[in-house]
Structure formats: C-alpha cells, structure tokens
Design a protein around this motif. Structure first.
Motif, PDB file in Angstrom:
ATOM      1  N   TYR A  35       0.844  -1.183   0.000  1.00 41.54           N
ATOM      2  CA  TYR A  35       0.000   0.000   0.000  1.00 41.54           C
ATOM      3  C   TYR A  35       0.886   1.243   0.000  1.00 41.54           C
ATOM      4  CZ  TYR A  35      -3.883  -2.930   1.728  1.00 41.54           C
ATOM      5  OH  TYR A  35      -4.856  -3.877   1.888  1.00 41.54           O
ATOM      6  N   GLN A  37       0.562   5.250   1.258  1.00 43.45           N
ATOM      7  CA  GLN A  37      -0.267   6.202   2.001  1.00 43.45           C
ATOM      8  C   GLN A  37       0.449   7.539   2.070  1.00 43.45           C
ATOM      9  OE1 GLN A  37      -1.293   5.325   6.101  1.00 43.45           O
ATOM     10  NE2 GLN A  37      -3.197   6.476   5.925  1.00 43.45           N
ATOM     11  N   ALA A  42      -6.034   8.450   2.763  1.00 48.38           N
ATOM     12  CA  ALA A  42      -6.302   7.034   2.962  1.00 48.38           C
ATOM     13  C   ALA A  42      -5.238   6.199   2.259  1.00 48.38           C
ATOM     14  CB  ALA A  42      -7.683   6.687   2.418  1.00 48.38           C
ATOM     15  N   PRO A  43      -5.004   4.992   2.722  1.00 49.10           N
ATOM     16  CA  PRO A  43      -4.077   4.104   2.006  1.00 49.10           C
ATOM     17  C   PRO A  43      -4.628   3.757   0.635  1.00 49.10           C
ATOM     18  CG  PRO A  43      -4.594   3.276   4.199  1.00 49.10           C
ATOM     19  CD  PRO A  43      -5.538   4.375   3.936  1.00 49.10           C
ATOM     20  N   LEU A  45      -4.114   0.697  -2.265  1.00 49.85           N
ATOM     21  CA  LEU A  45      -3.493  -0.576  -2.613  1.00 49.85           C
ATOM     22  C   LEU A  45      -2.797  -0.449  -3.960  1.00 49.85           C
ATOM     23  CD1 LEU A  45      -3.120  -3.593  -1.948  1.00 49.85           C
ATOM     24  CD2 LEU A  45      -5.252  -4.020  -3.183  1.00 49.85           C
ATOM     25  N   HIS A  48      -0.859  -6.803  -5.139  1.00 50.48           N
ATOM     26  CA  HIS A  48      -0.680  -7.875  -4.175  1.00 50.48           C
ATOM     27  C   HIS A  48      -0.306  -9.159  -4.889  1.00 50.48           C
ATOM     28  CE1 HIS A  48      -4.854  -8.921  -5.282  1.00 50.48           C
ATOM     29  NE2 HIS A  48      -4.649 -10.100  -4.742  1.00 50.48           N
ATOM     30  N   ASN A  56      -1.981  -6.551 -10.114  1.00 50.89           N
ATOM     31  CA  ASN A  56      -1.720  -5.117 -10.119  1.00 50.89           C
ATOM     32  C   ASN A  56      -3.041  -4.353 -10.084  1.00 50.89           C
ATOM     33  OD1 ASN A  56       0.128  -2.996 -10.249  1.00 50.89           O
ATOM     34  ND2 ASN A  56      -0.073  -2.815 -12.464  1.00 50.89           N
ATOM     35  N   GLU A  57      -3.121  -3.298  -9.274  1.00 47.82           N
ATOM     36  CA  GLU A  57      -4.277  -2.428  -9.344  1.00 47.82           C
ATOM     37  C   GLU A  57      -4.216  -1.641 -10.661  1.00 47.82           C
ATOM     38  OE1 GLU A  57      -6.919  -2.058  -6.694  1.00 47.82           O
ATOM     39  OE2 GLU A  57      -5.961  -4.023  -6.710  1.00 47.82           O
ATOM     40  N   ALA A  58      -5.379  -1.368 -11.216  1.00 50.82           N
ATOM     41  CA  ALA A  58      -5.445  -0.776 -12.550  1.00 50.82           C
ATOM     42  C   ALA A  58      -4.750   0.575 -12.628  1.00 50.82           C
ATOM     43  CB  ALA A  58      -6.905  -0.633 -12.982  1.00 50.82           C
ATOM     44  N   LEU A  90       3.260   0.669   3.084  1.00 46.11           N
ATOM     45  CA  LEU A  90       2.864  -0.353   4.041  1.00 46.11           C
ATOM     46  C   LEU A  90       2.807  -1.712   3.353  1.00 46.11           C
ATOM     47  CD1 LEU A  90      -0.103   1.607   5.654  1.00 46.11           C
ATOM     48  CD2 LEU A  90       2.174   1.300   6.605  1.00 46.11           C
ATOM     49  N   ASP A  97      -6.699 -14.809   0.249  1.00 46.72           N
ATOM     50  CA  ASP A  97      -6.884 -13.593  -0.525  1.00 46.72           C
ATOM     51  C   ASP A  97      -7.868 -12.651   0.152  1.00 46.72           C
ATOM     52  OD1 ASP A  97      -7.465 -13.090  -4.104  1.00 46.72           O
ATOM     53  OD2 ASP A  97      -6.028 -12.201  -2.716  1.00 46.72           O
ATOM     54  N   PHE A  98      -7.401 -11.458   0.487  1.00 50.57           N
ATOM     55  CA  PHE A  98      -8.251 -10.409   1.038  1.00 50.57           C
ATOM     56  C   PHE A  98      -8.982 -10.847   2.294  1.00 50.57           C
ATOM     57  CE2 PHE A  98      -7.608  -6.953  -1.737  1.00 50.57           C
ATOM     58  CZ  PHE A  98      -7.283  -7.501  -2.960  1.00 50.57           C
ATOM     59  N   TYR A  99      -8.310 -11.629   3.121  1.00 52.84           N
ATOM     60  CA  TYR A  99      -8.855 -11.939   4.423  1.00 52.84           C
ATOM     61  C   TYR A  99      -8.221 -10.983   5.437  1.00 52.84           C
ATOM     62  CZ  TYR A  99     -11.205 -14.831   7.850  1.00 52.84           C
ATOM     63  OH  TYR A  99     -12.019 -15.273   8.851  1.00 52.84           O
ATOM     64  N   GLN A 101      -5.825  -8.899   7.500  1.00 48.87           N
ATOM     65  CA  GLN A 101      -4.475  -8.543   7.106  1.00 48.87           C
ATOM     66  C   GLN A 101      -3.622  -8.146   8.307  1.00 48.87           C
ATOM     67  OE1 GLN A 101      -5.309  -5.384   4.372  1.00 48.87           O
ATOM     68  NE2 GLN A 101      -5.941  -6.741   2.757  1.00 48.87           N
TER      69      GLN A 101
ATOM     70  N   TYR B  33     -13.992  -4.066   5.117  1.00 50.12           N
ATOM     71  CA  TYR B  33     -12.964  -4.069   6.153  1.00 50.12           C
ATOM     72  C   TYR B  33     -13.043  -2.796   6.988  1.00 50.12           C
ATOM     73  CZ  TYR B  33     -10.901  -7.350   2.839  1.00 50.12           C
ATOM     74  OH  TYR B  33     -10.691  -8.382   1.980  1.00 50.12           O
ATOM     75  N   SER B  45      -5.736  -4.101  11.302  1.00 52.95           N
ATOM     76  CA  SER B  45      -7.025  -4.653  10.883  1.00 52.95           C
ATOM     77  C   SER B  45      -7.914  -4.839  12.104  1.00 52.95           C
ATOM     78  CB  SER B  45      -6.847  -6.003  10.201  1.00 52.95           C
ATOM     79  OG  SER B  45      -6.201  -5.867   8.973  1.00 52.95           O
ATOM     80  N   PHE B  88     -10.625   3.640   9.234  1.00 51.80           N
ATOM     81  CA  PHE B  88     -10.911   3.534   7.799  1.00 51.80           C
ATOM     82  C   PHE B  88     -11.802   2.335   7.539  1.00 51.80           C
ATOM     83  CE2 PHE B  88      -7.991   6.612   6.054  1.00 51.80           C
ATOM     84  CZ  PHE B  88      -6.921   6.646   6.920  1.00 51.80           C
TER      85      PHE B  88
END
Lengths: 112, 113
Positions: A35, A37, A42-43, A45, A48, A56-58, A90, A97-99, A101, B33, B45, B88
C-alpha cells in the motif's frame, strides 16, 4: 515478536534514483500486499501477490514494480522516484486472498 | 466506479458516550474491512465482514454490514481515550479489473475526558 517486518523504516532517495523497499513475514501467509499512504490520506493498494500470482491495481503507475522471490519476502521497487512518490509504504499479509491482514510498521520514503 | 464514503470525517466524543461511524459504498462488494490507524503508525485490521447481516465485536467496537443497503457501521460503546485514532473502512470490489480495494477517507476520532 514482529511478524511482518519492513526495512528500512525510513528511506531517503534522490529524485530519479531507483529505490527498493523490503518486506518479510514469519506468518507463512499466502498473500502479500503493498500500500501507499500519502500524508493525511487514505491508504491506496498498489498490488498484491497470491503466492506467485501478481495482481496489479489498474491505476498503479508503471514506475512501481514488485518482486516476490519466495513466500517470506516481497519487494517494492520504485524505478524513478518523483517528488510525488514521497509517502508511507505499508506491507501487509493475509492467510488467504483479502482476508484479515497483518501490517508491518511501514517505510517512510522521502524523495529529495 | 466503486466509491466509498465515510461519515463523519471528524468526530469528537466524550468518554463514556456512544457513537456510530458510517461507511456507504456504491457497487456490489463481497467483503468490507475496518482498520484503525494511530498517528504516524501503520494500519491495524479490526474487522472483515463477509456477508449480509454480519456483525463482529471486539471490546467497545462493533461492526455490522448490510449489503442490500451497501452500508456498514462501526459502533463505539462507552468511548475511552485509548480509542482515539483514525478509522478507515475499505471495500473490495466484486469482480472486474479496476480498483480491487477502495478505502474511505477515514474518520478521525478524538475521545476527550
């Protein structure tokens, strides 16, 4: 004991000089995230890895790259840092996946 | 485009009081989240909410999710100073290739004696 470790905590680089940030984990988690920030924001992403699969994020600039040579380590490479890349970076991990963190303490990058 | 709106953005509370932070999002999502961030520190988190009607509680914080209303709440019960931080919410976009995880702008909570 620290479970997600980021090095260094503070990094100063020069405009246009490549820089690498490091993240390691002792949790044996499948997923690692990076991430960005910026101050008072806000952070965001960047990307990952799920195991070796890179996502990759777009809107992540091409200037940002990542490597994950093994389960424990993940690197963020900034090929040509600009002043706008000064931020806290960060690293986080999750078992799936995306649980839930787990975050490292972050690396604060300054660009001169 | 997935948008995530938090309100309020700033919240000043007295110790012992209750309050709720709201997180609205604009498109279908399969998980939401909540994170906490202390000044100058990394993220922590708090909760991951996976389904409609999900409710999770940890200490004085309770989070809930209504996927039909596209709304999550973070309820603070009997606030204490230690809860002062920025909170957040973030939403994972279901499917597609753009913006997989989008954050709200954060709610800066200050709990005063």
């Amino acid at each position: 004991d620290a479970m997600v470790i980021q090095n260094p905590r503070y990094q100063v680089t020069q405009f246009g000089k490549p820089v690498t940030l490091s993240c390691s984990q002792t949790l044996n988690h499948n997923v690692m995230y990076w991430y960005q920030q910026k101050s008072s924001q806000a952070p965001k992403l960047l990307f990952h890895y799920y195991d070796k699969d890179f996502n990759n994020e777009a809107d992540t600039p091409d200037n940002f790259q990542s490597r994950r040579p093994n389960t424990s380590f993940c690197f963020l490479d900034i090929r040509s840092p600009g002043l706008g890349d000064a931020a806290m970076y960060l690293c986080a991990t999750s078992r799936e996946d995306f649980y839930i963190q787990y975050f490292g303490a972050g690396t604060r990058l300054s660009v001169l | 485009e997935l948008k995530v709106e938090q309100n309020p953005l700033f919240l000043s509370m007295q110790e012992g009081k209750n309050y709720t932070i709201y997180c609205n999002y604009s498109t279908t999502s399969d998980r939401l989240y909540w994170y906490r961030q202390d000044p100058g520190k990394s993220l922590e988190s708090l909760f991951v909410l996976l389904s409609n009607g999900a409710v999770k509680q940890e200490g004085r914080l309770m989070a809930s999710l209504d996927t039909k209303a596209r709304l999550s709440t973070l309820h603070i019960t009997a606030a204490v100073h230690d809860l002062s931080a920025t909170y957040f919410c973030a939403v994972r976009r279901y499917g597609g290739s753009q913006g997989n995880l989008i954050f709200g702008k954060g709610t800066k909570l200050s709990v005063k004696p």
